[in-house]
Design an enzyme around this catalytic site. Structure first.
Site, PDB file in Angstrom:
ATOM      1  N   CYS A   9       0.856  -1.182   0.000  1.00  0.00           N
ATOM      2  CA  CYS A   9       0.000   0.000   0.000  1.00  0.00           C
ATOM      3  C   CYS A   9       0.893   1.233   0.000  1.00  0.00           C
ATOM      4  CB  CYS A   9      -0.986  -0.004   1.165  1.00  0.00           C
ATOM      5  SG  CYS A   9      -0.271   0.226   2.801  1.00  0.00           S
ATOM      6  N   ASN A  12       2.514   1.494   4.085  1.00  0.00           N
ATOM      7  CA  ASN A  12       2.829   0.256   4.795  1.00  0.00           C
ATOM      8  C   ASN A  12       2.611   0.386   6.301  1.00  0.00           C
ATOM      9  OD1 ASN A  12       5.712  -1.937   5.227  1.00  0.00           O
ATOM     10  ND2 ASN A  12       3.604  -2.516   4.896  1.00  0.00           N
ATOM     11  N   CYS A  14      -1.081   0.873   7.307  1.00  0.00           N
ATOM     12  CA  CYS A  14      -2.506   0.581   7.504  1.00  0.00           C
ATOM     13  C   CYS A  14      -2.928  -0.694   6.772  1.00  0.00           C
ATOM     14  CB  CYS A  14      -3.377   1.764   7.043  1.00  0.00           C
ATOM     15  SG  CYS A  14      -3.225   3.244   8.059  1.00  0.00           S
ATOM     16  N   ARG A  15      -3.139  -0.585   5.473  1.00  0.00           N
ATOM     17  CA  ARG A  15      -3.737  -1.692   4.723  1.00  0.00           C
ATOM     18  C   ARG A  15      -2.814  -2.879   4.519  1.00  0.00           C
ATOM     19  NH1 ARG A  15      -5.476   1.772  -0.308  1.00  0.00           N
ATOM     20  NH2 ARG A  15      -3.471   2.701   0.241  1.00  0.00           N
ATOM     21  N   SER A  16      -1.588  -2.651   4.057  1.00  0.00           N
ATOM     22  CA  SER A  16      -0.727  -3.804   3.753  1.00  0.00           C
ATOM     23  C   SER A  16      -0.291  -4.571   5.006  1.00  0.00           C
ATOM     24  CB  SER A  16       0.461  -3.413   2.872  1.00  0.00           C
ATOM     25  OG  SER A  16       1.243  -2.397   3.438  1.00  0.00           O
ATOM     26  N   ASP A 126      -8.064   3.665   1.880  1.00  0.00           N
ATOM     27  CA  ASP A 126      -7.027   3.880   2.880  1.00  0.00           C
ATOM     28  C   ASP A 126      -7.636   4.445   4.162  1.00  0.00           C
ATOM     29  OD1 ASP A 126      -4.789   4.486   4.378  1.00  0.00           O
ATOM     30  OD2 ASP A 126      -3.681   5.321   2.679  1.00  0.00           O
TER      31      ASP A 126
END
Length: 157
Positions: A9, A12, A14-16, A126
């Protein structure tokens, strides 16, 4: 054989890392820990070395997933040789990844939601900007389930 999966993401944090942790838990539950290696990275360098965002930490902790060793890192050219799958979270990530991907790389480059075709939402928004970690968690979980199914089918594991 080990299948190597990298979630990517923007920062690196939050999402990933959420996808990395949730996917690892699904892989562990399936008894495939020795057959699938998992990591995450960023396309941008703002958060390098930082732990996941507290919202992501809360989601992972709720699922009993350890995040204490996770630190943001930047994707690099070697990742396209070291991983079998590079999984982006949205169209912007994909554009950045396509620009970075070496021409000779045969990595499978897809959006996470490509593995959850029944979902209306085809990008993982995000939560750093939306604040909606619950929606991100739901979408990441659906994408990770589909990705694990696809890997199990492709490699007969």
């Amino acid at each position: 054989m080990v299948v190597r999966v990298l979630f990517v993401c923007l920062g690196n944090i939050c999402r990933s890392p959420m996808a990395e942790g949730m996917f690892r838990a699904k892989v562990d539950a399936a008894g495939l820990t020795d057959q699938i290696r998992i990591d995450s990275a960023a396309t941008g360098n703002w958060n390098l070395g930082n732990p996941p965002h507290r919202g992501t930490q809360q989601v992972l902790t709720k699922h009993g997933i350890d995040h204490t060793q996770m630190r943001a890192r930047l994707i690099d050219q070697d990742d396209f040789a070291d991983f079998d799958y590079v999984i982006g979270m949205d169209g912007s990530n994909m554009k950045d990844l396509e620009a970075l991907k070496p021409l000779e790389s045969d990595v499978i480059l897809k959006k996470l939601m490509d593995f959850a075709p029944d979902e209306k939402q085809q990008e993982v928004p995000d939560p750093y900007y939306t604040g909606n970690f619950d929606e991100t968690e739901r979408l990441v979980s659906a994408g990770c389930e589909g990705l694990l199914r696809a890997i199990r089918e492709r490699y007969s594991i």
